[in-house]
Design a protein around this motif. Structure first.
Motif, PDB file in Angstrom:
ATOM      1  N   GLU A   1       0.837  -1.219   0.000  1.00 48.40           N
ATOM      2  CA  GLU A   1       0.000   0.000   0.000  1.00 48.40           C
ATOM      3  C   GLU A   1       0.867   1.264   0.000  1.00 48.40           C
ATOM      4  N   ILE A   2       1.930   1.217   0.799  1.00 46.01           N
ATOM      5  CA  ILE A   2       2.850   2.381   0.802  1.00 46.01           C
ATOM      6  C   ILE A   2       3.362   2.619  -0.620  1.00 46.01           C
ATOM      7  N   MET A   3       3.771   1.519  -1.266  1.00 46.01           N
ATOM      8  CA  MET A   3       4.325   1.631  -2.622  1.00 46.01           C
ATOM      9  C   MET A   3       3.263   2.126  -3.606  1.00 46.01           C
ATOM     10  N   CYS A   4       2.049   1.614  -3.456  1.00 49.66           N
ATOM     11  CA  CYS A   4       0.975   1.988  -4.387  1.00 49.66           C
ATOM     12  C   CYS A   4       0.621   3.469  -4.235  1.00 49.66           C
ATOM     13  N   ARG A   5       0.522   3.914  -2.985  1.00 45.03           N
ATOM     14  CA  ARG A   5       0.215   5.334  -2.754  1.00 45.03           C
ATOM     15  C   ARG A   5       1.342   6.213  -3.307  1.00 45.03           C
ATOM     16  N   GLY A   6       2.581   5.840  -2.992  1.00 45.57           N
ATOM     17  CA  GLY A   6       3.727   6.637  -3.435  1.00 45.57           C
ATOM     18  C   GLY A   6       3.810   6.659  -4.958  1.00 45.57           C
ATOM     19  N   ALA A   7       3.604   5.488  -5.587  1.00 43.81           N
ATOM     20  CA  ALA A   7       3.722   5.402  -7.049  1.00 43.81           C
ATOM     21  C   ALA A   7       2.627   6.224  -7.721  1.00 43.81           C
ATOM     22  N   CYS A   8       1.410   6.155  -7.190  1.00 49.63           N
ATOM     23  CA  CYS A   8       0.319   6.918  -7.814  1.00 49.63           C
ATOM     24  C   CYS A   8       0.566   8.421  -7.657  1.00 49.63           C
ATOM     25  N   ALA A   9       0.993   8.816  -6.460  1.00 46.13           N
ATOM     26  CA  ALA A   9       1.253  10.248  -6.247  1.00 46.13           C
ATOM     27  C   ALA A   9       2.364  10.730  -7.192  1.00 46.13           C
ATOM     28  N   TRP A  10       3.389   9.911  -7.345  1.00 47.55           N
ATOM     29  CA  TRP A  10       4.525  10.286  -8.195  1.00 47.55           C
ATOM     30  C   TRP A  10       4.122  10.397  -9.660  1.00 47.55           C
TER      31      TRP A  10
ATOM     32  N   PRO B   1      -4.591  10.035  -9.497  1.00 49.59           N
ATOM     33  CA  PRO B   1      -5.339  10.161  -8.235  1.00 49.59           C
ATOM     34  C   PRO B   1      -5.789   8.783  -7.746  1.00 49.59           C
ATOM     35  N   LEU B   2      -5.647   8.570  -6.447  1.00 51.97           N
ATOM     36  CA  LEU B   2      -5.996   7.269  -5.869  1.00 51.97           C
ATOM     37  C   LEU B   2      -6.985   7.530  -4.741  1.00 51.97           C
TER      38      LEU B   2
ATOM     39  N   SER C   1     -10.656   4.965  -0.567  1.00 49.06           N
ATOM     40  CA  SER C   1     -11.420   3.712  -0.469  1.00 49.06           C
ATOM     41  C   SER C   1     -10.891   2.637  -1.419  1.00 49.06           C
ATOM     42  N   GLU C   2     -10.029   3.040  -2.361  1.00 53.61           N
ATOM     43  CA  GLU C   2      -9.580   2.072  -3.378  1.00 53.61           C
ATOM     44  C   GLU C   2      -8.145   1.612  -3.198  1.00 53.61           C
ATOM     45  N   VAL C   3      -7.453   2.162  -2.183  1.00 48.64           N
ATOM     46  CA  VAL C   3      -6.010   1.881  -2.070  1.00 48.64           C
ATOM     47  C   VAL C   3      -5.736   0.376  -2.037  1.00 48.64           C
ATOM     48  N   SER C   4      -6.462  -0.314  -1.149  1.00 43.89           N
ATOM     49  CA  SER C   4      -6.180  -1.725  -0.955  1.00 43.89           C
ATOM     50  C   SER C   4      -6.485  -2.532  -2.224  1.00 43.89           C
ATOM     51  N   LYS C   5      -7.619  -2.211  -2.850  1.00 42.27           N
ATOM     52  CA  LYS C   5      -8.038  -2.936  -4.058  1.00 42.27           C
ATOM     53  C   LYS C   5      -7.044  -2.721  -5.212  1.00 42.27           C
ATOM     54  N   ARG C   6      -6.626  -1.469  -5.407  1.00 38.05           N
ATOM     55  CA  ARG C   6      -5.692  -1.183  -6.503  1.00 38.05           C
ATOM     56  C   ARG C   6      -4.335  -1.842  -6.239  1.00 38.05           C
TER      57      ARG C   6
ATOM     58  N   ASN D   1      -8.213  15.287 -22.022  1.00 33.73           N
ATOM     59  CA  ASN D   1      -9.315  16.244 -22.254  1.00 33.73           C
ATOM     60  C   ASN D   1      -9.333  17.377 -21.217  1.00 33.73           C
ATOM     61  N   GLY D   2      -8.304  17.411 -20.356  1.00 33.27           N
ATOM     62  CA  GLY D   2      -8.158  18.523 -19.429  1.00 33.27           C
ATOM     63  C   GLY D   2      -8.953  18.379 -18.135  1.00 33.27           C
ATOM     64  N   GLU D   3      -9.715  17.295 -18.003  1.00 27.05           N
ATOM     65  CA  GLU D   3     -10.468  17.073 -16.754  1.00 27.05           C
ATOM     66  C   GLU D   3      -9.536  16.878 -15.572  1.00 27.05           C
ATOM     67  N   LEU D   4      -8.365  16.299 -15.863  1.00 28.29           N
ATOM     68  CA  LEU D   4      -7.377  16.063 -14.803  1.00 28.29           C
ATOM     69  C   LEU D   4      -6.105  16.848 -15.145  1.00 28.29           C
ATOM     70  N   GLN D   5      -5.734  17.750 -14.243  1.00 28.55           N
ATOM     71  CA  GLN D   5      -4.523  18.550 -14.468  1.00 28.55           C
ATOM     72  C   GLN D   5      -3.326  17.811 -13.878  1.00 28.55           C
ATOM     73  N   VAL D   6      -2.350  17.504 -14.687  1.00 25.26           N
ATOM     74  CA  VAL D   6      -1.120  16.912 -14.142  1.00 25.26           C
ATOM     75  C   VAL D   6       0.067  17.738 -14.597  1.00 25.26           C
ATOM     76  N   GLN D   7       1.050  17.832 -13.713  1.00 26.86           N
ATOM     77  CA  GLN D   7       2.200  18.690 -14.018  1.00 26.86           C
ATOM     78  C   GLN D   7       3.054  18.095 -15.119  1.00 26.86           C
ATOM     79  N   GLU D   8       3.604  18.971 -15.960  1.00 21.35           N
ATOM     80  CA  GLU D   8       4.538  18.522 -16.970  1.00 21.35           C
ATOM     81  C   GLU D   8       5.707  17.824 -16.280  1.00 21.35           C
ATOM     82  N   GLY D   9       6.173  16.763 -16.865  1.00 18.31           N
ATOM     83  CA  GLY D   9       7.315  16.045 -16.265  1.00 18.31           C
ATOM     84  C   GLY D   9       6.865  14.875 -15.401  1.00 18.31           C
TER      85      GLY D   9
END
Ligand code: HEM
Length: 419
Positions: A139-148, A152-153, A156-161, A202-210
């Motif tokens: 879970e630590i890895m999944c949260r860290g990887a998604c944030a990186w 968005p995670l 309620s879905e952390v464990s399932k993903r 489509n711009g619904e989710l803003q993510v930083q370049e890089g």
């Protein structure tokens, strides 16, 4: 011409499943040779061992990957037609995209995000009777990887993903239910991430370049086109799932600290680079990838042996990491050996060998090493814990494997120090 030693068999696939990691190693020893021929999945397979075999295997002039990764592995582990199966200019171009998110700065950002997760989880562990390390670290890895990556995670879905990413890796050497769990996990995770790609575009989710999500969503292949949505999802997952897989190495690191406590002391003594020697030895000693596959591009001769066009070739990863000609006392856990390791591209190959940019060597090897070092620092410096009685055995017949109990710890107390 020299004859390649040949195993007399109609097909050894069942034996491979039954014997697991040592399957190739046993046969190289039996034939007293670094090359032999067998039959797997109803076809002739030539198996190579050791640095010379690895150097040949990674020579793009002789081998390609297209057609080498079985569909059952693509439909669980890597996703279909991913980077792993590409060759030549198309591979180099796609690999450049992967390597562009592996800068020191990007890895530092990942480590900062992971550190926040380690702190939150270790705080929680203090309140728990027993902590199953493997389950928590995934879970630590999944949260860290998604944030990186910029994905968005939902809480309620952390464990399932995290479960789905683990199931996909767990399926690579499996038949039956474990394989099917991997297939369904792939379908679910690809659907989820394909929607993320759509939202980025489509711009619904803003993510930083890089960030990896931005990089993959806007990557153009050699034909100048964006990757189709599904392919982009496959490749973005190829940056998340393997980070979750580091949970296995971290669990093995905890096992090593427990089985060989002298190294915990040496790490705490702060000897320069010792944590790095320790995690390198974890990657050498404990099993993860058993072997890798490629196909001969054309007929050729090597050291007197004849290879045929289209020939499937396997490189013995596990055996090469445990070869007594390369590693003194290979069955002993000894981080010190990495003090003196010369650093060949073809002997220490837990995540593949050769070059990163022009070859198939694992794009995430630096991440793996740094994330493991951080985990070991947390396990040694930031917390103290007990290891109650449990079944710590890991089966070499299971591919991939990890300690049966998942490595349970109890009485976790934070020391107040942060690595
Ligand atoms: C390829 C192992 C972590 C991304 C590979 C290969 C192995 C491997 C054996 C195949 C090399 C070959 O085909 O020659 C591992 C292990 C890991 C790990 C044991 C740790 C648990 C990571 C991480 C990432 C990553 C953290 C990215 C964040 C990739 C990619 C490839 C790859 C994209 C395909 C490279 C190519 O085909 O050019 N990995 N890996 N891996 N790995 Fe990893």
């Amino acid at each position: 011409m020299t004859n390649i030693p040949k195993e007399k068999t109609l097909d050894s696939s069942v034996k491979l499943l039954l014997e697991g990691f040592p399957f190739l190693q046993r046969r190289f020893r039996k034939f007293n040779s670094d090359i032999f021929e067998t039959r797997l999945l109803l076809q002739k397979v030539v198996c190579l061992h050791g640095p010379e075999g690895a150097a040949l295997f990674y020579d793009n002039e002789y081998f390609k990957r297209n057609g080498a990764v079985p569909k059952r592995v693509q439909k669980t582990l890597t996703g279909e037609n991913a980077l792993h199966t590409m060759d030549d200019a198309a591979h180099r171009h796609r690999k450049e995209m992967f390597m562009s998110v592996m800068s020191q700065e990007s890895i530092k950002r990942l480590l900062d995000l992971m550190a926040a997760q380690w702190q939150a989880y270790t705080l929680e562990w203090e309140t728990m009777d027993r902590v199953v390390l493997f389950d928590e670290v995934r879970e630590i890895m999944c949260r860290g990887a998604c944030a990186w990556t910029g994905v968005p995670l939902k809480e309620s879905e952390v464990s399932k993903r995290a479960d789905d990413f683990v199931a996909r890796v767990d399926a690579f050497g499996a038949v039956g239910p474990r394989h099917w769990r991997g297939r369904f996990a792939r379908i679910r995770s690809e659907k989820w991430i394909a929607r993320i790609i759509e939202q980025v575009r489509n711009g619904e989710l803003q993510v930083q370049e890089g960030t990896p999500a931005h990089t993959v969503a806007w990557h153009r292949d050699l034909n100048g086109e964006l990757l189709d949505q599904h392919m982009a999802a496959v490749e973005l997952i190829n940056l998340i799932r393997p980070i979750v897989a580091i949970a296995r190495y971290i669990t093995f690191s905890a096992l090593a600290l427990h089985q060989f406590p002298v190294y915990r002391q040496r790490i705490l003594a702060g000897e320069e680079n010792y944590v790095e020697y320790f995690v390198q030895e974890v990657r050498r000693y404990y099993p993860f990838a058993p072997f890798l596959g490629a196909r001969a591009r054309s007929d050729f001769e090597w050291q007197g042996y004849e290879f045929e066009e289209g020939q499937l070739v396997l490189l013995d990863v596990y055996g090469t990491l445990h070869d007594e000609r390369l590693w003194e006392r290979p069955t002993a856990f000894s981080p010190e050996r990495f003090k003196y390791w010369k650093g060949s591209k073809f002997d220490f190959i837990p995540q593949g060998g050769g070059d990163y940019d022009s070859g198939h060597r694992c794009a995430g090897e630096w991440i793996t090493i740094e994330v493991m070092k951080q985990a070991v620092a947390f396990l040694t410096e930031a917390i103290e814990y007990r290891v109650p009685n449990q079944d710590l055995h890991y089966s070499l017949r299971r591919m991939p494997t990890y300690p049966k109990s998942g490595f349970v710890i109890s009485n976790v107390r934070r020391t107040g120090k942060l690595p």
